[in-house]
Design an enzyme around this catalytic site. Structure first.
Site, mmCIF file in Angstrom:
data_model
loop_
_atom_site.group_PDB
_atom_site.id
_atom_site.type_symbol
_atom_site.label_atom_id
_atom_site.label_comp_id
_atom_site.label_asym_id
_atom_site.label_seq_id
_atom_site.Cartn_x
_atom_site.Cartn_y
_atom_site.Cartn_z
ATOM 1 C CE LYS A 1 -4.043 4.285 -1.979
ATOM 2 N NZ LYS A 1 -5.289 3.644 -1.574
ATOM 3 C CD GLN B 1 -4.997 -0.058 -0.789
ATOM 4 O OE1 GLN B 1 -4.934 1.102 -0.421
ATOM 5 N NE2 GLN B 1 -5.230 -0.381 -2.037
ATOM 6 C CG ASP C 1 -10.412 5.090 0.029
ATOM 7 O OD1 ASP C 1 -9.706 5.466 -0.926
ATOM 8 O OD2 ASP C 1 -10.082 4.188 0.814
HETATM 9 N N1 LIG Z 1 -9.018 1.878 0.012
HETATM 10 C C1 LIG Z 1 -8.843 1.739 -1.314
HETATM 11 N N2 LIG Z 1 -8.516 0.548 -1.826
HETATM 12 C C2 LIG Z 1 -8.366 0.434 -3.176
HETATM 13 C C3 LIG Z 1 -8.493 1.554 -4.027
HETATM 14 C C4 LIG Z 1 -8.838 2.791 -3.448
HETATM 15 O O1 LIG Z 1 -9.002 3.832 -4.143
HETATM 16 N N3 LIG Z 1 -8.991 2.847 -2.086
HETATM 17 N N4 LIG Z 1 -8.229 1.447 -5.388
HETATM 18 C C5 LIG Z 1 -7.531 0.279 -5.887
HETATM 19 C C6 LIG Z 1 -6.029 0.348 -5.814
HETATM 20 N N5 LIG Z 1 -5.404 1.671 -5.785
HETATM 21 C C7 LIG Z 1 -5.577 2.453 -4.721
HETATM 22 O O2 LIG Z 1 -5.572 2.050 -3.619
HETATM 23 C C8 LIG Z 1 -4.381 2.050 -6.706
HETATM 24 C C9 LIG Z 1 -4.100 1.327 -7.830
HETATM 25 C C10 LIG Z 1 -3.038 1.697 -8.664
HETATM 26 C C11 LIG Z 1 -2.255 2.784 -8.378
HETATM 27 C C12 LIG Z 1 -1.081 3.173 -9.209
HETATM 28 O O3 LIG Z 1 -0.417 4.149 -8.915
HETATM 29 N N6 LIG Z 1 -0.755 2.416 -10.251
HETATM 30 C C13 LIG Z 1 0.428 2.672 -11.055
HETATM 31 C C14 LIG Z 1 1.251 1.400 -11.150
HETATM 32 C C15 LIG Z 1 1.740 0.960 -9.819
HETATM 33 C C16 LIG Z 1 2.481 -0.378 -9.901
HETATM 34 O O4 LIG Z 1 3.668 -0.343 -10.169
HETATM 35 O O5 LIG Z 1 1.862 -1.433 -9.677
HETATM 36 C C17 LIG Z 1 0.017 3.103 -12.453
HETATM 37 O O6 LIG Z 1 -1.085 2.735 -12.879
HETATM 38 O O7 LIG Z 1 0.795 3.798 -13.074
HETATM 39 C C18 LIG Z 1 -2.543 3.516 -7.269
HETATM 40 C C19 LIG Z 1 -3.590 3.155 -6.431
HETATM 41 C C20 LIG Z 1 -7.950 -0.960 -5.114
HETATM 42 N N7 LIG Z 1 -8.005 -0.760 -3.703
#
Ligand SMILES: Nc1nc2c(c(=O)[nH]1)N[C@@H](CN(C=O)c1ccc(C(=O)N[C@@H](CCC(=O)O)C(=O)O)cc1)CN2
Ligand code: MG
Length: 286
Positions: A54, A98, A121
């Site tokens: 982020k 987060q 969010d």
């Molecule tokens: N405050 C928040 N917490 C959480 C959220 C949220 O939207 N707001 N969602 C999830 C986690 N999340 C965002 O925070 C999130 C998960 C995954 C990815 C992402 O880019 N994944 C990549 C792989 C990344 C890696 O190498 O691990 C992919 O899928 O290609 C971004 C954001 C829980 N908490």
């Protein structure tokens, strides 16, 4: 059949380029850039990856970001006070804490503490309520990102049988609201659902956000279905997988999201979208 890929990474990159152009032009005319406060409590390794992504994305598109990495034993009162500071800070358009938080902290309390207009969010009860009654709001990033992916692929959901697996506040429930808004007939399954397989088998559109690797078998997928996998799990060899058996599901589905490179990058793109939206409204009023 081999499914077409819903490429979240490519779409996220394209959306980010649009935000970067808008911010560059605005800053050239003397406006301040959008500002995002990113708060992490503790050192959960997966959260650290997402938070780093982020912050990196903010930098890439010219958004101002402030980062707070707080000790895992911070009190609720201290965390609340930090949110109050950002609520009052005119250079900040969005605040995100987060999740998950350490067990002694209340996520519900901190989510409600964030001003609804800075709740990028989209988790505040006011924003969820507005989504439920079809009013403009800041929308939860993961379900919003899924909708953007489906719309970009020109997939019309009107009248479809949509099945959401998982009923979390941050994905499953708002996902169901989004799909309802898009005209789908929506079923939410959850941990007490008796026959998950039967529900999955009749889904024209399946969104899986259960947090269980390989929960959905490929042979459960209805031929021609759209499959969206929100799960992310790190395996022993270091690779990532989702909640769906991707290889087998891709044999039957018409469209499928990969893990990684599907829903995850869209979550970040929509966080940027929401922060830019909040900023547009704030600079227009200043
Ligand atoms: N405050 C928040 N917490 C959480 C959220 C949220 O939207 N707001 N969602 C999830 C986690 N999340 C965002 O925070 C999130 C998960 C995954 C990815 C992402 O880019 N994944 C990549 C792989 C990344 C890696 O190498 O691990 C992919 O899928 O290609 C971004 C954001 C829980 N908490
Ligand atoms: Mg308001």
């Amino acid at each position: 059949m081999t499914a077409q890929i819903l490429d979240g990474r490519a779409l996220s990159t394209a959306l980010q380029a649009g935000f970067a152009d808008e911010i560059t032009s605005a800053v050239a005319t003397g406006l301040r850039p959008p500002g995002l406060a990113v708060i992490q409590v503790g050192e959960d390794p997966a959260s650290s990856v997402y938070v780093a992504n982020k912050r990196k994305t903010c930098e890439k598109i010219g958004m101002y970001s402030v980062s707070k990495d707080l000790k895992a034993d911070i009190s609720q009162a201290e965390l609340n006070a930090l949110v109050d500071e950002y609520n009052a800070d005119p250079s900040i358009d969005g605040i995100l804490v987060q999740l998950p938080l350490p067990a002694h902290l209340s996520a519900a309390e901190i989510i409600e503490r964030i001003h609804p207009d800075k709740d990028v969010d989209g988790f505040h009860p006011e924003n969820i309520g507005k989504l439920a009654i079809r009013q403009p709001a800041l929308r939860p990033c993961t379900p919003f990102g899924v909708m953007k992916l489906l719309q970009t692929a020109k997939l019309d959901l009107y009248g479809m049988e949509a099945v959401v697996v998982g009923a979390s506040n941050i994905v499953g429930r708002p996902m169901a609201l989004e799909l309802l808004l898009a005209g789908a007939t929506v079923t939410i399954t959850h941990r007490f659902t008796r026959d998950l397989e039967a529900h999955v088998r009749r889904a024209d559109l399946l969104v899986v956000a259960a947090g269980k690797p390989g929960l959905v078998r490929g042979d459960w997928i209805k031929p021609g279905a759209i499959v969206v996998d929100v799960g992310i799990h790190r395996q022993e060899d270091g690779s990532l997988c989702g909640d769906v058996d991707f290889a087998a599901a891709a044999e039957r589905a018409a469209w499928i999201t990969p893990v990684p490179g599907g829903v995850g990058p869209m979550t970040i793109a929509m966080l940027m979208h929401n922060t830019v939206q909040s900023w547009r409204e704030r600079v227009a009023c200043s």
